[in-house]
Design an enzyme around this catalytic site. Sequence first.
Site, PDB file in Angstrom:
ATOM      1  N   GLY A  86       0.995  -1.315   0.012  1.00  0.00           N
ATOM      2  CA  GLY A  86       0.026   0.009  -0.014  1.00  0.00           C
ATOM      3  C   GLY A  86       0.840   1.401   0.081  1.00  0.00           C
ATOM      4  O   GLY A  86       0.952   2.001   0.930  1.00  0.00           O
ATOM      5  N   SER A 135      -1.582  -3.917  -6.278  1.00  0.00           N
ATOM      6  CA  SER A 135      -1.753  -5.389  -6.879  1.00  0.00           C
ATOM      7  C   SER A 135      -1.970  -6.428  -5.736  1.00  0.00           C
ATOM      8  O   SER A 135      -1.548  -6.488  -4.729  1.00  0.00           O
ATOM      9  CB  SER A 135      -0.310  -5.776  -7.258  1.00  0.00           C
ATOM     10  OG  SER A 135       0.145  -4.779  -8.224  1.00  0.00           O
ATOM     11  N   GLU A 188      12.653  -4.607  -4.056  1.00  0.00           N
ATOM     12  CA  GLU A 188      11.688  -4.924  -5.176  1.00  0.00           C
ATOM     13  C   GLU A 188      12.264  -4.849  -6.414  1.00  0.00           C
ATOM     14  O   GLU A 188      12.371  -5.503  -7.346  1.00  0.00           O
ATOM     15  CB  GLU A 188      10.548  -3.876  -5.066  1.00  0.00           C
ATOM     16  CG  GLU A 188       9.600  -3.857  -6.391  1.00  0.00           C
ATOM     17  CD  GLU A 188       8.428  -2.803  -6.223  1.00  0.00           C
ATOM     18  OE1 GLU A 188       8.642  -1.975  -5.271  1.00  0.00           O
ATOM     19  OE2 GLU A 188       7.683  -2.871  -7.073  1.00  0.00           O
ATOM     20  N   SER A 198       8.818   4.776 -12.653  1.00  0.00           N
ATOM     21  CA  SER A 198       8.666   4.693 -13.927  1.00  0.00           C
ATOM     22  C   SER A 198       9.891   5.153 -14.596  1.00  0.00           C
ATOM     23  O   SER A 198      10.910   5.450 -13.983  1.00  0.00           O
ATOM     24  CB  SER A 198       7.719   5.857 -14.606  1.00  0.00           C
ATOM     25  OG  SER A 198       8.449   7.226 -14.081  1.00  0.00           O
TER      26      SER A 198
HETATM   27  C1  LIG Z   1       0.910  -3.077 -13.115  1.00  0.00           C
HETATM   28  C2  LIG Z   1       1.168  -2.169 -11.927  1.00  0.00           C
HETATM   29  C3  LIG Z   1       1.186  -2.641 -10.671  1.00  0.00           C
HETATM   30  C4  LIG Z   1       1.308  -1.704  -9.465  1.00  0.00           C
HETATM   31  N1  LIG Z   1       1.263  -2.212  -8.448  1.00  0.00           N
HETATM   32  C5  LIG Z   1       1.543  -1.466  -7.155  1.00  0.00           C
HETATM   33  C6  LIG Z   1       1.314  -1.845  -5.899  1.00  0.00           C
HETATM   34  O1  LIG Z   1       1.029  -3.065  -5.575  1.00  0.00           O
HETATM   35  N2  LIG Z   1       1.405  -1.037  -4.796  1.00  0.00           N
HETATM   36  C7  LIG Z   1       1.534   0.370  -5.180  1.00  0.00           C
HETATM   37  O2  LIG Z   1       1.528   0.921  -4.175  1.00  0.00           O
HETATM   38  N3  LIG Z   1       1.588   0.917  -6.244  1.00  0.00           N
HETATM   39  C8  LIG Z   1       1.516  -0.295  -7.328  1.00  0.00           C
HETATM   40  N4  LIG Z   1       1.717   0.546  -8.719  1.00  0.00           N
HETATM   41  C9  LIG Z   1       1.804   2.016  -8.715  1.00  0.00           C
HETATM   42  C10 LIG Z   1       2.897   2.349  -9.365  1.00  0.00           C
HETATM   43  O3  LIG Z   1       3.932   2.312  -8.235  1.00  0.00           O
HETATM   44  C11 LIG Z   1       2.825   3.875  -9.878  1.00  0.00           C
HETATM   45  O4  LIG Z   1       1.885   3.692 -10.987  1.00  0.00           O
HETATM   46  C12 LIG Z   1       4.158   4.626 -10.319  1.00  0.00           C
HETATM   47  O5  LIG Z   1       4.866   4.732  -8.937  1.00  0.00           O
HETATM   48  C13 LIG Z   1       3.842   5.919 -10.960  1.00  0.00           C
HETATM   49  O6  LIG Z   1       3.062   6.648 -10.265  1.00  0.00           O
HETATM   50  P1  LIG Z   1       1.680   7.463 -11.001  1.00  0.00           P
HETATM   51  O7  LIG Z   1       0.902   6.078 -11.434  1.00  0.00           O
HETATM   52  O8  LIG Z   1       0.953   7.856  -9.830  1.00  0.00           O
HETATM   53  O9  LIG Z   1       2.167   8.263 -12.224  1.00  0.00           O
HETATM   54  P2  LIG Z   1       2.685   9.938 -11.793  1.00  0.00           P
HETATM   55  O10 LIG Z   1       3.699   9.701 -10.714  1.00  0.00           O
HETATM   56  O11 LIG Z   1       1.429  10.626 -11.785  1.00  0.00           O
HETATM   57  O12 LIG Z   1       3.503   9.996 -13.151  1.00  0.00           O
HETATM   58  C14 LIG Z   1       2.568  10.194 -14.298  1.00  0.00           C
HETATM   59  C15 LIG Z   1       3.799  10.563 -15.375  1.00  0.00           C
HETATM   60  O13 LIG Z   1       4.615  11.744 -15.213  1.00  0.00           O
HETATM   61  C16 LIG Z   1       5.986  11.226 -15.063  1.00  0.00           C
HETATM   62  N5  LIG Z   1       6.520  11.890 -13.964  1.00  0.00           N
HETATM   63  C17 LIG Z   1       6.351  12.002 -12.737  1.00  0.00           C
HETATM   64  N6  LIG Z   1       7.068  12.733 -11.841  1.00  0.00           N
HETATM   65  C18 LIG Z   1       8.168  13.003 -12.796  1.00  0.00           C
HETATM   66  C19 LIG Z   1       9.597  13.764 -12.640  1.00  0.00           C
HETATM   67  N7  LIG Z   1       9.934  14.201 -11.385  1.00  0.00           N
HETATM   68  N8  LIG Z   1      10.113  13.661 -13.542  1.00  0.00           N
HETATM   69  C20 LIG Z   1       9.810  13.232 -14.784  1.00  0.00           C
HETATM   70  N9  LIG Z   1       8.674  12.534 -15.052  1.00  0.00           N
HETATM   71  C21 LIG Z   1       7.840  12.433 -14.035  1.00  0.00           C
HETATM   72  C22 LIG Z   1       6.003   9.730 -14.885  1.00  0.00           C
HETATM   73  O14 LIG Z   1       7.180   8.934 -15.245  1.00  0.00           O
HETATM   74  C23 LIG Z   1       4.728   9.027 -15.612  1.00  0.00           C
HETATM   75  O15 LIG Z   1       4.817   9.092 -16.989  1.00  0.00           O
HETATM   76  C24 LIG Z   1       1.646  -0.332  -9.645  1.00  0.00           C
HETATM   77  C25 LIG Z   1       1.260   0.135 -11.163  1.00  0.00           C
HETATM   78  C26 LIG Z   1       1.210  -0.787 -12.404  1.00  0.00           C
HETATM   79  C27 LIG Z   1       1.092  -0.336 -13.222  1.00  0.00           C
END
Ligand SMILES: Cc1cc2nc3c(=O)[nH]c(=O)nc-3n(C[C@H](O)[C@H](O)[C@H](O)COP(=O)(O)OP(=O)(O)OC[C@H]3O[C@@H](n4cnc5c(N)ncnc54)[C@H](O)[C@@H]3O)c2cc1C
Length: 401
Positions: A132, A166, A249, A378
Site C-alpha cells: 500500500g 496489486s 523490489e 517509471s
Molecule cells: C501493473 C502495476 C502494478 C502496480 N502495483 C502497485 C502496488 O502493488 N502497490 C503500489 O503502491 N503501487 C503499485 N503500482 C503503482 C506504481 O508504483 C505507480 O503507478 C508509479 O509509481 C507511477 O505513479 P503514478 O501512476 O501516480 O504516475 P505519476 O507519478 O502521476 O506520473 C505520471 C507520469 O509523469 C511522469 N513523472 C512523474 N514525476 C516525474 C518527474 N519528477 N520527472 C519526470 N517525469 C515524471 C511519470 O514518469 C509518468 O510518466 C502499480 C502500477 C502498475 C502499473
Amino acid sequence: MDLRDRPEDVRFRDEIRRFLEENLVGEFAELGGRGGSGDETYGFDVRLRWEKVLAAARYTCLAWPTEYGGRGATITEQVIFNEEYARASAPGRVSILGEGLLGPTLIHYGTPEQKQRFLPPIREGTELWCQGYSEPDAGSDLANVKTRAVRDGDEWVVTGQKVWTSLAHQADWCFVVCRTDPDTTRHKGLSYLLVPMDQPGVEVRPITQLTRTSEFNEVFFDGARTSVDNVVGEVGDGWRVALATLAFERGVALLGHQLSFRRELDRLVALAQQNAKASDPVLRQRLAQAHIELTIMRYNTLRSLSGVDGPVAPPEASIAKLYWGSWHQGLGELAMSILGPAATVLDGEALPENHGYGLNEVQRSFLFARSETIYGGSNEIQRNIIGERVLGLPAEPKGTA
Ligand SMILES: Cc1cc2nc3c(=O)[nH]c(=O)nc-3n(C[C@H](O)[C@H](O)[C@H](O)COP(=O)(O)OP(=O)(O)OC[C@H]3O[C@@H](n4cnc5c(N)ncnc54)[C@H](O)[C@@H]3O)c2cc1C
C-alpha cells in the site's frame, strides 16, 4: 565472476530438477507455467496449493537467512533455482510480495516479535501480502502520501485511499505507508504499518486492466485498525523503511524477470520459424538484437547482485529497471510483428458467458508490458536518478506550487 556451474552448483541444479520432475505433476503440470504478470488470476487456488508443496520442501524464501527458515541461498543458487523453475514451466508464484518485499524488510528492520509473527506464514504460503504505497496524488512522488494513521490506545486507526494495489483482493495483510504526524509534510512523519485486510474498515475495489483481468485495485481505509506493535522501524521513520522495500523490489525483479524473458524469446524464435518470418531479414536482425540485449541483461544482473547483502542500491537498480522494462516492451512489439495480422485475433481460452475468447500468452505479455515502464518507478524517474546520481547533473527543479 565465473559463470560456469561449479560441482556444488551442478548438485544443486540436479536437486531442483529432481524435485520439479517428481512434484510438478497432475493439476500443477496442467497449469503449464501460467499465473505470472498479467495472468495473476489464473489457477489461483492450484497455485496456492503449489506454494505449500514448495514450502514443505523448503523451496520458498530461498534467499532468507536460515535462522528465519530460508536457505541463505547465494545469488548463484537463486539464479539456478529460477532457471530450473522457468525451464520446467512451474506455476507463477503467489507470494512474491511477501517473500521478496516484506520478508527482507522485516528481516532488516522488524522487531524479534514481528519476525516471529509474520515470517513463518509467508514462508509457508499461508498469508499473502500487498503493497500500500501509491495514492491518487502520490505515485512517483511517494512522499506526498496523505493516508493518515492516528493512535487510539493500543491501536492505530488508518484512513485514506491507496490505488494500483496489486493483489489486494487476495491479500491477508497490507504494508501501508501513511502519515502518523499530521504536522509534517513530505518524507518526514511517515510510518510503515502492517494492516490486516479482513476487517470492516478496509474496502477493496478492483480496477480492470488492458489485459481484461483485475490484478490491481483501489483500497479504501476508513477507520481500519492495527495494533501499535505493527509499525516497522520507528514511528515517523517510515520513509527509510519504505525505500528499503523499494530497493528489495528492484533486486527481486532483476532476478526473476529476465529468466522468464529467455523463455519468451525462445518461443518467439520458434514462432518465427513456424510462420516463415525467420527468413525476413529485418525480423532476423531484431531477434538477434533481442538475444544480444538479453544476454547483456543477464551478465549485468549477475554483476550487480554479486556481493550484495541487503537491498540493491541505486544507481545499479535504476539502470537495470530502465533496461529490462524497456527491453520487454520492445520484445512485445517484436512479437506483434512476428504474428502479423494474427496478432489481432483473440484465440486464448473461451471466456465464460459467451464473452468470446481471451488473450493468448503472447498478446497478454505484449499488453502487460505497457505497465513495466511505470511500476516499481517509471522510466522517467529512473532517468532522473541516473542523471543525478551517476552523471552528476543538477537536481531536477522542484515545482513551486
Ligand atoms: C501493473 C502495476 C502494478 C502496480 N502495483 C502497485 C502496488 O502493488 N502497490 C503500489 O503502491 N503501487 C503499485 N503500482 C503503482 C506504481 O508504483 C505507480 O503507478 C508509479 O509509481 C507511477 O505513479 P503514478 O501512476 O501516480 O504516475 P505519476 O507519478 O502521476 O506520473 C505520471 C507520469 O509523469 C511522469 N513523472 C512523474 N514525476 C516525474 C518527474 N519528477 N520527472 C519526470 N517525469 C515524471 C511519470 O514518469 C509518468 O510518466 C502499480 C502500477 C502498475 C502499473
